[in-house]
Scaffold this motif. Sequence first.
Motif, PDB file in Angstrom:
ATOM      1  N   GLU A   1       0.811  -1.204   0.000  1.00  0.00           N
ATOM      2  CA  GLU A   1       0.000   0.000   0.000  1.00  0.00           C
ATOM      3  C   GLU A   1       0.852   1.265   0.000  1.00  0.00           C
ATOM      4  O   GLU A   1       0.359   2.346  -0.261  1.00  0.00           O
ATOM      5  CB  GLU A   1      -0.917  -0.011   1.221  1.00  0.00           C
ATOM      6  N   GLU A   2       2.129   1.135   0.252  1.00  0.00           N
ATOM      7  CA  GLU A   2       2.996   2.297   0.290  1.00  0.00           C
ATOM      8  C   GLU A   2       3.557   2.576  -1.091  1.00  0.00           C
ATOM      9  O   GLU A   2       3.848   1.664  -1.867  1.00  0.00           O
ATOM     10  CB  GLU A   2       4.130   2.075   1.277  1.00  0.00           C
ATOM     11  N   VAL A   3       3.715   3.850  -1.393  1.00  0.00           N
ATOM     12  CA  VAL A   3       4.276   4.262  -2.663  1.00  0.00           C
ATOM     13  C   VAL A   3       5.784   4.137  -2.566  1.00  0.00           C
ATOM     14  O   VAL A   3       6.416   4.746  -1.698  1.00  0.00           O
ATOM     15  CB  VAL A   3       3.870   5.714  -2.989  1.00  0.00           C
ATOM     16  N   ALA A   4       6.373   3.355  -3.458  1.00  0.00           N
ATOM     17  CA  ALA A   4       7.816   3.119  -3.421  1.00  0.00           C
ATOM     18  C   ALA A   4       8.538   4.161  -4.266  1.00  0.00           C
ATOM     19  O   ALA A   4       7.946   4.842  -5.095  1.00  0.00           O
ATOM     20  CB  ALA A   4       8.128   1.720  -3.941  1.00  0.00           C
ATOM     21  N   ASP A   5       9.838   4.271  -4.038  1.00  0.00           N
ATOM     22  CA  ASP A   5      10.653   5.161  -4.853  1.00  0.00           C
ATOM     23  C   ASP A   5      10.764   4.591  -6.259  1.00  0.00           C
ATOM     24  O   ASP A   5      10.907   3.378  -6.444  1.00  0.00           O
ATOM     25  CB  ASP A   5      12.054   5.310  -4.256  1.00  0.00           C
ATOM     26  N   ASP A   6      10.728   5.465  -7.238  1.00  0.00           N
ATOM     27  CA  ASP A   6      10.881   5.060  -8.619  1.00  0.00           C
ATOM     28  C   ASP A   6      12.368   4.901  -8.909  1.00  0.00           C
ATOM     29  O   ASP A   6      13.144   5.845  -8.753  1.00  0.00           O
ATOM     30  CB  ASP A   6      10.244   6.104  -9.536  1.00  0.00           C
ATOM     31  N   ILE A   7      12.775   3.722  -9.345  1.00  0.00           N
ATOM     32  CA  ILE A   7      14.194   3.432  -9.565  1.00  0.00           C
ATOM     33  C   ILE A   7      14.744   4.293 -10.691  1.00  0.00           C
ATOM     34  O   ILE A   7      15.835   4.852 -10.590  1.00  0.00           O
ATOM     35  CB  ILE A   7      14.388   1.933  -9.864  1.00  0.00           C
ATOM     36  N   GLU A   8      13.984   4.426 -11.766  1.00  0.00           N
ATOM     37  CA  GLU A   8      14.445   5.223 -12.900  1.00  0.00           C
ATOM     38  C   GLU A   8      14.530   6.704 -12.523  1.00  0.00           C
ATOM     39  O   GLU A   8      15.452   7.393 -12.932  1.00  0.00           O
ATOM     40  CB  GLU A   8      13.495   5.042 -14.084  1.00  0.00           C
ATOM     41  N   ASP A   9      13.602   7.188 -11.723  1.00  0.00           N
ATOM     42  CA  ASP A   9      13.641   8.577 -11.283  1.00  0.00           C
ATOM     43  C   ASP A   9      14.864   8.830 -10.407  1.00  0.00           C
ATOM     44  O   ASP A   9      15.500   9.881 -10.512  1.00  0.00           O
ATOM     45  CB  ASP A   9      12.354   8.905 -10.534  1.00  0.00           C
ATOM     46  N   ALA A  10      15.203   7.878  -9.549  1.00  0.00           N
ATOM     47  CA  ALA A  10      16.393   8.028  -8.711  1.00  0.00           C
ATOM     48  C   ALA A  10      17.664   8.023  -9.556  1.00  0.00           C
ATOM     49  O   ALA A  10      18.604   8.771  -9.289  1.00  0.00           O
ATOM     50  CB  ALA A  10      16.448   6.910  -7.676  1.00  0.00           C
ATOM     51  N   ARG A  11      17.683   7.202 -10.618  1.00  0.00           N
ATOM     52  CA  ARG A  11      18.856   7.144 -11.489  1.00  0.00           C
ATOM     53  C   ARG A  11      19.032   8.455 -12.245  1.00  0.00           C
ATOM     54  O   ARG A  11      20.135   8.980 -12.348  1.00  0.00           O
ATOM     55  CB  ARG A  11      18.732   5.991 -12.484  1.00  0.00           C
ATOM     56  N   VAL A  12      17.942   8.998 -12.740  1.00  0.00           N
ATOM     57  CA  VAL A  12      18.028  10.244 -13.496  1.00  0.00           C
ATOM     58  C   VAL A  12      18.435  11.399 -12.589  1.00  0.00           C
ATOM     59  O   VAL A  12      19.198  12.285 -12.987  1.00  0.00           O
ATOM     60  CB  VAL A  12      16.674  10.531 -14.196  1.00  0.00           C
ATOM     61  N   SER A  13      17.957  11.417 -11.359  1.00  0.00           N
ATOM     62  CA  SER A  13      18.309  12.508 -10.448  1.00  0.00           C
ATOM     63  C   SER A  13      19.774  12.468 -10.043  1.00  0.00           C
ATOM     64  O   SER A  13      20.329  13.485  -9.646  1.00  0.00           O
ATOM     65  CB  SER A  13      17.416  12.477  -9.216  1.00  0.00           C
ATOM     66  N   LYS A  14      20.418  11.306 -10.153  1.00  0.00           N
ATOM     67  CA  LYS A  14      21.829  11.204  -9.796  1.00  0.00           C
ATOM     68  C   LYS A  14      22.764  11.618 -10.918  1.00  0.00           C
ATOM     69  O   LYS A  14      23.959  11.760 -10.705  1.00  0.00           O
ATOM     70  CB  LYS A  14      22.154   9.772  -9.362  1.00  0.00           C
ATOM     71  N   LEU A  15      22.228  11.786 -12.120  1.00  0.00           N
ATOM     72  CA  LEU A  15      23.069  12.229 -13.227  1.00  0.00           C
ATOM     73  C   LEU A  15      23.616  13.619 -12.945  1.00  0.00           C
ATOM     74  O   LEU A  15      22.909  14.495 -12.457  1.00  0.00           O
ATOM     75  CB  LEU A  15      22.271  12.256 -14.536  1.00  0.00           C
ATOM     76  N   LYS A  16      24.858  13.808 -13.267  1.00  0.00           N
ATOM     77  CA  LYS A  16      25.448  15.123 -13.062  1.00  0.00           C
ATOM     78  C   LYS A  16      25.069  16.030 -14.225  1.00  0.00           C
ATOM     79  O   LYS A  16      24.839  15.581 -15.343  1.00  0.00           O
ATOM     80  CB  LYS A  16      26.961  15.000 -12.981  1.00  0.00           C
ATOM     81  N   GLU A  17      25.020  17.301 -13.955  1.00  0.00           N
ATOM     82  CA  GLU A  17      24.696  18.250 -15.012  1.00  0.00           C
ATOM     83  C   GLU A  17      25.786  18.284 -16.065  1.00  0.00           C
ATOM     84  O   GLU A  17      25.520  18.542 -17.229  1.00  0.00           O
ATOM     85  CB  GLU A  17      24.482  19.638 -14.420  1.00  0.00           C
ATOM     86  N   SER A  18      27.021  18.024 -15.666  1.00  0.00           N
ATOM     87  CA  SER A  18      28.120  18.026 -16.636  1.00  0.00           C
ATOM     88  C   SER A  18      27.956  16.880 -17.630  1.00  0.00           C
ATOM     89  O   SER A  18      28.282  17.026 -18.806  1.00  0.00           O
ATOM     90  CB  SER A  18      29.462  17.931 -15.924  1.00  0.00           C
ATOM     91  N   ASP A  19      27.459  15.729 -17.166  1.00  0.00           N
ATOM     92  CA  ASP A  19      27.234  14.605 -18.078  1.00  0.00           C
ATOM     93  C   ASP A  19      26.141  14.941 -19.074  1.00  0.00           C
ATOM     94  O   ASP A  19      26.234  14.603 -20.246  1.00  0.00           O
ATOM     95  CB  ASP A  19      26.844  13.349 -17.300  1.00  0.00           C
ATOM     96  N   ALA A  20      25.124  15.613 -18.625  1.00  0.00           N
ATOM     97  CA  ALA A  20      24.031  15.978 -19.518  1.00  0.00           C
ATOM     98  C   ALA A  20      24.458  17.068 -20.485  1.00  0.00           C
ATOM     99  O   ALA A  20      24.024  17.090 -21.633  1.00  0.00           O
ATOM    100  CB  ALA A  20      22.823  16.437 -18.707  1.00  0.00           C
ATOM    101  N   ALA A  21      25.325  17.980 -20.054  1.00  0.00           N
ATOM    102  CA  ALA A  21      25.777  19.063 -20.924  1.00  0.00           C
ATOM    103  C   ALA A  21      26.765  18.565 -21.966  1.00  0.00           C
ATOM    104  O   ALA A  21      26.884  19.152 -23.042  1.00  0.00           O
ATOM    105  CB  ALA A  21      26.398  20.167 -20.091  1.00  0.00           C
TER     106      ALA A  21
END
Length: 155
Positions: A105-125
């Motif tokens: 019944e509990e909402v779990a953390d989204d694995i893909e969302d956690a992975r995307v949030s850990k990306l550095k801005e330099s990697d995306a740039a």
Amino acid sequence: MTTYILPLLLIGALSSCGVYMLLERNLTRMLLGLLLIGNSINLLILTVGGPAGNPPVRGRTSGDQTTTADPLAQAMILTAIVITLGVAAFVLALTYRSYRLTTAEEVADDIEDARVSKLKESDAADEDESDLIATHPDTDEPDELDALPGREGSR
């Protein structure tokens, strides 16, 4: 117009408890939080609607009242009750579907969302648009990125 402190304190307590329960990760508590907030809003509308008075029907009186009651507040509360009922039914359906799929019944953390949030801005740039175009060219032929691949006749 006199303002009574008890309804205002009740509105504040219901609202704060509703927000607290809405911020939980348990879907049942989220639903209860929505219902508490809905009830506090209804009480707020009733409180700011003004004092009681005669019915808003021409020729009708109620006791020794001199003013006519405002029917708009009551109509808004009825509308808010219907909207709250619809939202509660929707959240109940989401809760039931989530429980049937995950048996939790509990909402779990989204694995893909956690992975995307850990990306550095330099990697995306550093990623170049030319690299993206080279790996996924945009053509008119159906491919894996199309919604319905293999249906050329429907275009």
